[in-house]
Design a protein around this motif. Structure first.
Motif, PDB file in Angstrom:
ATOM      1  N   LEU A  22       6.977  -6.820 -20.409  1.00 13.20           N
ATOM      2  CA  LEU A  22       5.995  -7.685 -19.744  1.00 13.20           C
ATOM      3  C   LEU A  22       4.895  -6.851 -19.096  1.00 13.20           C
ATOM      4  N   GLN A  23       5.264  -5.760 -18.389  1.00 16.30           N
ATOM      5  CA  GLN A  23       4.254  -4.914 -17.729  1.00 16.30           C
ATOM      6  C   GLN A  23       3.373  -4.225 -18.754  1.00 16.30           C
ATOM      7  N   ASP A  24       3.962  -3.724 -19.836  1.00 16.83           N
ATOM      8  CA  ASP A  24       3.157  -3.081 -20.893  1.00 16.83           C
ATOM      9  C   ASP A  24       2.171  -4.077 -21.494  1.00 16.83           C
ATOM     10  N   ALA A  25       2.628  -5.289 -21.732  1.00 22.31           N
ATOM     11  CA  ALA A  25       1.750  -6.311 -22.308  1.00 22.31           C
ATOM     12  C   ALA A  25       0.629  -6.668 -21.339  1.00 22.31           C
ATOM     13  N   LEU A  26       0.924  -6.703 -20.028  1.00 21.06           N
ATOM     14  CA  LEU A  26      -0.111  -7.008 -19.032  1.00 21.06           C
ATOM     15  C   LEU A  26      -1.167  -5.907 -18.997  1.00 21.06           C
ATOM     16  N   ASP A  27      -0.754  -4.632 -19.022  1.00 20.15           N
ATOM     17  CA  ASP A  27      -1.718  -3.528 -19.020  1.00 20.15           C
ATOM     18  C   ASP A  27      -2.620  -3.592 -20.250  1.00 20.15           C
ATOM     19  N   ALA A  28      -2.026  -3.840 -21.415  1.00 21.70           N
ATOM     20  CA  ALA A  28      -2.820  -3.910 -22.648  1.00 21.70           C
ATOM     21  C   ALA A  28      -3.783  -5.095 -22.597  1.00 21.70           C
ATOM     22  N   ALA A  29      -3.354  -6.207 -22.024  1.00 21.36           N
ATOM     23  CA  ALA A  29      -4.227  -7.382 -21.942  1.00 21.36           C
ATOM     24  C   ALA A  29      -5.415  -7.125 -21.024  1.00 21.36           C
ATOM     25  N   ASN A  30      -5.201  -6.381 -19.933  1.00 21.70           N
ATOM     26  CA  ASN A  30      -6.314  -6.058 -19.026  1.00 21.70           C
ATOM     27  C   ASN A  30      -7.326  -5.146 -19.697  1.00 21.70           C
ATOM     28  N   VAL A  31      -6.858  -4.175 -20.476  1.00 25.15           N
ATOM     29  CA  VAL A  31      -7.774  -3.293 -21.210  1.00 25.15           C
ATOM     30  C   VAL A  31      -8.591  -4.102 -22.218  1.00 25.15           C
ATOM     31  N   THR A  32      -7.914  -4.968 -22.923  1.00 30.39           N
ATOM     32  CA  THR A  32      -8.611  -5.812 -23.909  1.00 30.39           C
ATOM     33  C   THR A  32      -9.646  -6.692 -23.231  1.00 30.39           C
ATOM     34  N   LEU A  33      -9.336  -7.206 -22.057  1.00 33.01           N
ATOM     35  CA  LEU A  33     -10.284  -8.067 -21.343  1.00 33.01           C
ATOM     36  C   LEU A  33     -11.539  -7.297 -20.951  1.00 33.01           C
ATOM     37  N   SER A  34     -11.386  -6.065 -20.515  1.00 33.64           N
ATOM     38  CA  SER A  34     -12.558  -5.246 -20.169  1.00 33.64           C
ATOM     39  C   SER A  34     -13.440  -5.023 -21.384  1.00 33.64           C
ATOM     40  N   GLN A  35     -12.840  -4.726 -22.517  1.00 32.92           N
ATOM     41  CA  GLN A  35     -13.614  -4.537 -23.744  1.00 32.92           C
ATOM     42  C   GLN A  35     -14.328  -5.824 -24.137  1.00 32.92           C
ATOM     43  N   GLN A  36     -13.652  -6.924 -24.013  1.00 31.49           N
ATOM     44  CA  GLN A  36     -14.273  -8.207 -24.354  1.00 31.49           C
ATOM     45  C   GLN A  36     -15.449  -8.524 -23.444  1.00 31.49           C
ATOM     46  N   GLN A  37     -15.330  -8.211 -22.172  1.00 34.28           N
ATOM     47  CA  GLN A  37     -16.425  -8.472 -21.245  1.00 34.28           C
ATOM     48  C   GLN A  37     -17.655  -7.634 -21.594  1.00 34.28           C
ATOM     49  N   ALA A  38     -17.451  -6.357 -21.974  1.00 36.81           N
ATOM     50  CA  ALA A  38     -18.581  -5.501 -22.350  1.00 36.81           C
ATOM     51  C   ALA A  38     -19.249  -6.016 -23.622  1.00 36.81           C
ATOM     52  N   GLU A  39     -18.461  -6.422 -24.596  1.00 38.38           N
ATOM     53  CA  GLU A  39     -19.022  -6.946 -25.852  1.00 38.38           C
ATOM     54  C   GLU A  39     -19.764  -8.252 -25.616  1.00 38.38           C
ATOM     55  N   ILE A  45      -2.832 -13.153 -19.355  1.00 39.97           N
ATOM     56  CA  ILE A  45      -2.704 -12.275 -18.186  1.00 39.97           C
ATOM     57  C   ILE A  45      -2.074 -13.039 -17.027  1.00 39.97           C
ATOM     58  N   ALA A  46      -2.534 -14.287 -16.822  1.00 38.91           N
ATOM     59  CA  ALA A  46      -1.969 -15.094 -15.739  1.00 38.91           C
ATOM     60  C   ALA A  46      -0.485 -15.377 -15.993  1.00 38.91           C
ATOM     61  N   LEU A  47      -0.119 -15.663 -17.261  1.00 36.20           N
ATOM     62  CA  LEU A  47       1.273 -15.943 -17.601  1.00 36.20           C
ATOM     63  C   LEU A  47       2.140 -14.702 -17.403  1.00 36.20           C
ATOM     64  N   LEU A  48       1.634 -13.561 -17.872  1.00 31.86           N
ATOM     65  CA  LEU A  48       2.376 -12.305 -17.722  1.00 31.86           C
ATOM     66  C   LEU A  48       2.554 -11.965 -16.250  1.00 31.86           C
ATOM     67  N   THR A  49       1.491 -12.139 -15.474  1.00 30.37           N
ATOM     68  CA  THR A  49       1.562 -11.824 -14.049  1.00 30.37           C
ATOM     69  C   THR A  49       2.595 -12.702 -13.351  1.00 30.37           C
ATOM     70  N   ALA A  50       2.551 -14.017 -13.637  1.00 32.42           N
ATOM     71  CA  ALA A  50       3.501 -14.933 -13.014  1.00 32.42           C
ATOM     72  C   ALA A  50       4.933 -14.604 -13.422  1.00 32.42           C
ATOM     73  N   CYS A  51       5.126 -14.247 -14.696  1.00 35.68           N
ATOM     74  CA  CYS A  51       6.470 -13.929 -15.183  1.00 35.68           C
ATOM     75  C   CYS A  51       6.998 -12.650 -14.540  1.00 35.68           C
ATOM     76  N   ILE A  52       6.122 -11.664 -14.358  1.00 40.92           N
ATOM     77  CA  ILE A  52       6.530 -10.413 -13.702  1.00 40.92           C
ATOM     78  C   ILE A  52       6.896 -10.690 -12.251  1.00 40.92           C
ATOM     79  N   GLN A  53       6.102 -11.526 -11.589  1.00 41.81           N
ATOM     80  CA  GLN A  53       6.367 -11.857 -10.193  1.00 41.81           C
ATOM     81  C   GLN A  53       7.695 -12.591 -10.025  1.00 41.81           C
ATOM     82  N   SER A  54       8.119 -13.339 -11.063  1.00 36.67           N
ATOM     83  CA  SER A  54       9.399 -14.053 -10.986  1.00 36.67           C
ATOM     84  C   SER A  54      10.559 -13.214 -11.485  1.00 36.67           C
TER      85      SER A  54
END
Length: 505
Positions: free
Chosen positions: A126-143, A305-314
């Motif tokens: 879950l944490q690895d997937a969250l980190d990868a999703a945040n990186v992807t989001l930054s790239q998407q915002q720049a594009e 990202i929101a789903l991963l974050t909530a799942c990690i928190q639980s």
């Protein structure tokens, strides 16, 4: 018949040895029978034994039957089928696809309370997937920023070409005015020269006709000189006019060509500008489409990202947010979550429905609103038919019935559906096995009793009946007819009207 012949032949054999008979039997007396009497007695005794033996053999060959008495009863038309219970409406519980299921706590069909754990996902993944999703989001915002940036302004060449055309048109007009003035001036000079020529010619003619006094030679020579000069001046003026006209035509032609060149250059510039604008518009449209698609991807990524974050928190737990029923569970311990549809819960407020299939003969009698009894284990309730859909290919009917809101104890899975189409009471009901058929129609067999010296005899009698209705289970039927007693419901072999039978005790 062979036994009877043997019995009749006995006296003949005995009469062949009368002496023996006398030796064996004394003379008749008060306590003794004579010889002929004894033989007659023996004959009748043998006949009785043989008759009894023959009746015993005949009775053993008779069909043995069981009897049943007609009675009042109720004929029921009903049907039953295996049903599948599920929620009428369901919704998928979002999961992080590809994350391994460490522990599975629930199964399909289970009723859940708010907060009940369904599964626990792997926290490291879950944490690895969250980190990868945040990186992807930054790239998407720049594009997205590049795609939505303001496009560079388009430099128009048509404006310059339009100015060139305007100047060429102005030059043409000025050239026309200037050359026309030169032509007019040359024309005026020619007019003056011709007038001077006419005056000189008139003066010479006047001198030549003058008689008193006659003109001198000097005067005539001077007049001729003046006329020659005037003629030369007129010729020069005529040539000047012609030159001015030719020059006007040449300059106007050159100016017209300059206009045409400028018009052609303007048309090319406008076409180039139009193409540039179309290309820019197409580029902008493509960029917008890419931006829209990217925006959707970003929204999905943000949801992930929101789903991963909530799942990690639980702590990786997936829990029911409210009281519900787990309709579908496609998760397996040790396996990754599927892309979609791994968990499906009953939608809030959704009613339970039972779905089953009936053959055409039963489905034809079913309609919306009819009651159905649904049984699952110890739970039993009444459901209402909502839809009846015919499947023409398989000649069956698919039925959907909604369970009552008060129904409890049911879960998704297999159940039993029972439908009662009708209940009709009749005065005469018989087992279907008692009803027979021949070319004359339906009938039953009653048993008629008769007595003789040798005992009781039972004979099957044909009684016509009319079959009114047969129960859906095929066990009992309602009949109409004059039935005097019990009827044959079964036998150990075929029985026909008039046949002798044995009645089972």
């Amino acid at each position: 018949m062979n036994l009877l012949k043997r019995v009749k032949s006995l006296p003949a054999r005995h009469t062949q040895s009368p002496a023996v008979l006398h030796e064996s039997h004394p003379q008749a007396g008060p306590g003794n029978l004579s010889g002929p009497s004894r033989y007659a007695l023996r004959f009748f005794a043998a006949m009785l034994v043989l008759t009894l033996v023959a009746r015993g053999v005949s009775g053993a060959a008779m069909p043995q039957v069981s009897l049943t008495a007609p009675s009042q009863g109720t004929i029921v038309q009903q049907a039953s089928a295996t049903a599948s219970i599920s929620a009428g409406e369901g919704e998928s519980l979002p999961l992080s696809a590809g994350i391994t299921v460490d522990v599975l706590y629930a199964s399909a069909g289970q009723t859940l309370k708010a907060g009940d754990a369904i599964a626990r996902l792997n926290l490291t993944e879950l944490q690895d997937a969250l980190d990868a999703a945040n990186v992807t989001l930054s790239q998407q915002q720049a594009e997205l920023a590049q795609l939505t940036a303001s496009p560079a302004s388009i430099t128009s060449t048509a404006d310059s070409a339009w100015q060139t055309l305007t100047r060429a048109q102005e030059d043409y007009a000025r050239t026309g005015d200037r050359t026309q003035a030169a032509v007019d001036e040359a024309d005026a000079a020619l007019t003056q020269a011709l007038q001077a020529q006419d005056e000189a010619a008139s003066r010479l003619e006047e001198l030549q006709t003058q008689t008193d006094p006659a003109a001198s030679e000097e005067e005539l020579a001077a007049a001729r000189q003046t006329l020659d000069e005037a003629q030369q001046a007129a010729e020069a003026a005529r040539q000047a006019l012609e030159n001015a006209q030719n020059s006007r035509e040449d300059e106007l032609l050159a100016a017209q060509r300059s206009i045409e060149d400028a018009e052609s250059a303007l048309a090319q510039a406008e076409a180039a500008d139009s193409q540039a604008r179309s290309s820019a518009a197409l580029t902008a449209q493509n960029n917008q489409a890419q931006a829209d698609a990217l925006q959707l991807e970003m929204e999905k990524n943000e949801e992930s990202i929101a789903l991963l974050t909530a799942c990690i928190q639980s702590g990786g737990l997936i829990c029911a947010e409210r009281d519900t029923q787990l309709l579908t569970c496609d998760l397996t311990e040790g396996q990754p979550c599927p892309e979609s549809g791994g968990l499906r819960l009953a939608k809030e407020g959704s009613e339970l429905v039972a779905q089953f299939t009936l053959p055409s003969g039963q489905g034809d009698e079913l309609s919306a609103g009819q009651a159905v009894i649904i049984t699952q284990g110890s739970a039993r309730t009444e459901a209402t038919v909502r839809t009846v859909t015919e499947d023409s290919e398989s000649v069956t009917f698919h039925v959907t019935a909604a369970l009552s809101e008060e129904a409890s104890g049911f879960r998704a899975g297999t159940a039993q559906a029972e439908l009662i189409f009708s209940r009709t009471s009749y005065s005469v009901c018989l087992p279907v096995s008692a009803i027979r058929q021949d070319t004359q129609g339906s009938f039953v067999l009653t048993v008629e009793e008769s007595r003789s010296t040798f005992g009781v005899r039972y004979t099957a009698q044909r009684v016509p009946v009319t079959v009114l209705e047969v129960g859906s289970d095929g066990q009992y039927a309602a009949v109409e007819g004059t039935i005097g007693g019990s009827v044959i419901s079964s036998s150990d072999r075929a029985v026909s009207p008039g046949a002798s039978v044995r009645v089972a005790q």
